[in-house]
Enzyme design. Sequence first.
Site, PDB file in Angstrom:
ATOM      1  N   TYR A 222       0.854  -1.182   0.000  1.00  0.00           N
ATOM      2  CA  TYR A 222       0.000   0.000   0.000  1.00  0.00           C
ATOM      3  C   TYR A 222       0.895   1.239   0.000  1.00  0.00           C
ATOM      4  O   TYR A 222       1.497   1.597   0.999  1.00  0.00           O
ATOM      5  CB  TYR A 222      -0.904   0.034   1.225  1.00  0.00           C
ATOM      6  CG  TYR A 222      -2.000  -1.010   1.229  1.00  0.00           C
ATOM      7  CD1 TYR A 222      -2.338  -1.727   0.082  1.00  0.00           C
ATOM      8  CD2 TYR A 222      -2.723  -1.277   2.388  1.00  0.00           C
ATOM      9  CE1 TYR A 222      -3.344  -2.674   0.093  1.00  0.00           C
ATOM     10  CE2 TYR A 222      -3.738  -2.224   2.402  1.00  0.00           C
ATOM     11  CZ  TYR A 222      -4.038  -2.923   1.260  1.00  0.00           C
ATOM     12  OH  TYR A 222      -5.044  -3.858   1.278  1.00  0.00           O
TER      13      TYR A 222
ATOM     14  N   PRO B 224     -16.709  -5.049   2.397  1.00  0.00           N
ATOM     15  CA  PRO B 224     -18.108  -5.379   2.673  1.00  0.00           C
ATOM     16  C   PRO B 224     -19.089  -4.348   2.125  1.00  0.00           C
ATOM     17  O   PRO B 224     -20.273  -4.642   1.974  1.00  0.00           O
ATOM     18  CB  PRO B 224     -18.153  -5.413   4.212  1.00  0.00           C
ATOM     19  CG  PRO B 224     -17.068  -4.465   4.626  1.00  0.00           C
ATOM     20  CD  PRO B 224     -15.970  -4.687   3.615  1.00  0.00           C
ATOM     21  N   LEU B 225     -18.572  -3.155   1.817  1.00  0.00           N
ATOM     22  CA  LEU B 225     -19.420  -2.101   1.236  1.00  0.00           C
ATOM     23  C   LEU B 225     -19.180  -1.962  -0.263  1.00  0.00           C
ATOM     24  O   LEU B 225     -19.577  -0.963  -0.867  1.00  0.00           O
ATOM     25  CB  LEU B 225     -19.159  -0.765   1.937  1.00  0.00           C
ATOM     26  CG  LEU B 225     -19.409  -0.758   3.443  1.00  0.00           C
ATOM     27  CD1 LEU B 225     -19.131   0.625   4.027  1.00  0.00           C
ATOM     28  CD2 LEU B 225     -20.829  -1.192   3.750  1.00  0.00           C
TER      29      LEU B 225
ATOM     30  N   ARG C 285     -16.506  -1.263  -1.935  1.00  0.00           N
ATOM     31  CA  ARG C 285     -15.729  -0.033  -2.178  1.00  0.00           C
ATOM     32  C   ARG C 285     -16.593   1.231  -2.093  1.00  0.00           C
ATOM     33  O   ARG C 285     -16.434   2.166  -2.865  1.00  0.00           O
ATOM     34  CB  ARG C 285     -15.009  -0.133  -3.521  1.00  0.00           C
ATOM     35  CG  ARG C 285     -13.982  -1.247  -3.517  1.00  0.00           C
ATOM     36  CD  ARG C 285     -13.452  -1.599  -4.892  1.00  0.00           C
ATOM     37  NE  ARG C 285     -12.515  -2.706  -4.764  1.00  0.00           N
ATOM     38  CZ  ARG C 285     -12.872  -3.990  -4.674  1.00  0.00           C
ATOM     39  NH1 ARG C 285     -14.148  -4.327  -4.711  1.00  0.00           N
ATOM     40  NH2 ARG C 285     -11.965  -4.937  -4.529  1.00  0.00           N
ATOM     41  N   GLY C 286     -17.500   1.194  -1.131  1.00  0.00           N
ATOM     42  CA  GLY C 286     -18.295   2.377  -0.849  1.00  0.00           C
ATOM     43  C   GLY C 286     -19.643   2.442  -1.530  1.00  0.00           C
ATOM     44  O   GLY C 286     -20.506   3.229  -1.125  1.00  0.00           O
ATOM     45  N   PHE C 287     -19.860   1.625  -2.567  1.00  0.00           N
ATOM     46  CA  PHE C 287     -21.110   1.743  -3.313  1.00  0.00           C
ATOM     47  C   PHE C 287     -22.312   1.375  -2.442  1.00  0.00           C
ATOM     48  O   PHE C 287     -23.375   2.000  -2.520  1.00  0.00           O
ATOM     49  CB  PHE C 287     -21.077   0.849  -4.557  1.00  0.00           C
ATOM     50  CG  PHE C 287     -21.877   1.377  -5.714  1.00  0.00           C
ATOM     51  CD1 PHE C 287     -23.127   1.941  -5.524  1.00  0.00           C
ATOM     52  CD2 PHE C 287     -21.385   1.307  -7.011  1.00  0.00           C
ATOM     53  CE1 PHE C 287     -23.879   2.421  -6.597  1.00  0.00           C
ATOM     54  CE2 PHE C 287     -22.122   1.797  -8.087  1.00  0.00           C
ATOM     55  CZ  PHE C 287     -23.368   2.350  -7.880  1.00  0.00           C
TER      56      PHE C 287
ATOM     57  N   SER D 244     -22.766   1.964   0.523  1.00  0.00           N
ATOM     58  CA  SER D 244     -23.046   2.974   1.546  1.00  0.00           C
ATOM     59  C   SER D 244     -24.231   3.844   1.169  1.00  0.00           C
ATOM     60  O   SER D 244     -24.801   4.541   2.008  1.00  0.00           O
ATOM     61  CB  SER D 244     -21.820   3.876   1.754  1.00  0.00           C
ATOM     62  OG  SER D 244     -21.626   4.719   0.623  1.00  0.00           O
TER      63      SER D 244
END
Length: 330
Positions: free
Chosen positions: A56, A208-209, A211-213, A215
């Site tokens: 990273y 689990p989201l 990549r934010g979608f 949310s």
Amino acid sequence: MMNRKLGTNGPLVSAIGLGCMGMSGAYGQSDEKEAIATIERALELGHNFLDTADYYRLGHNEELISQAIKDKRGKAFLSVKTGQLVTAAPDGSMTPGPVSGHPDFLRNAVFYSLRRLKTDYIDLYTQARVDPAIPIEETVGALAELVQKGVIRYIGLSEASADSIRKAATVHPITALQIEYSLWSRDIEAEILPTIRELGIGLVAYAPLSRGFLSGEIKTPDDLKDSRVNMPRYQGDNFFKNLELVEKITLLATEKGCTPAQLAIAWVLAQGNDIITIPGTKRIPYLEENIASEHVQLTREDLQSIEAIMPAGIVSGTRYPERFMNALNQ
């Protein structure tokens, strides 16, 4: 705070951990002070599972974590992935390259991670992808040597096939499999999830989201200004088809009195007590929102309603571009 055992014979860790990748520019710019404060807040709340990787932003993420856990090492469970070779741009974006599971690479990489993290051991050390050129038994054999030396405590795999997992487990106990698992990514349910449960391996569910979608905060393609624009699920017609699914989940979450992100995380946790999840964030408000997901109790009727909206395989588009899909399930 909800704790769960990581695998049959593994340690007790927080059921909701913290994915730290975004703190090093993977999804746009981040503020280092804010990121460090977010990690500190997670530890303060008892959520000890911190997930990072040596690639990273070429070690930046590990160095960032080292600042946050200074004088708090005993409160942190450090999960480090290795083996994915990347090139990094100045803005923090990363382009994946080859994978290395060579024993010499691992023996070398772990000591650089220890130096950047300013620690003398790593709790969970995970081969990020399976190297098709190196037998998995050799890779795990090298990791087992690191366990014997005391520089790592537990061995993990990521994005490995059921066959590779079985082979690896003959060399040394595998504590955890890290793999994408969410309402949008359920392909592991057919073979991989039953395999790790048979072998007593815990599941670390990343993204689990999605990549934010999931949310509910992404409304148009213009809301994506980072590497997600290159992922098929967030492109063209796929974007709008998937947005319709999220809108339905959002309505269900509103009825439940939680956010769609909390509903999505709670769904992952409800799939078994052998699962922990590591939603990523770089800001304290989102961290606290994610952590509150453990208080969302999903009834059988809730789970049936969610399944009716998002059955396995309904999402449009793959989770990575085609050229990267070959590295999965190896």
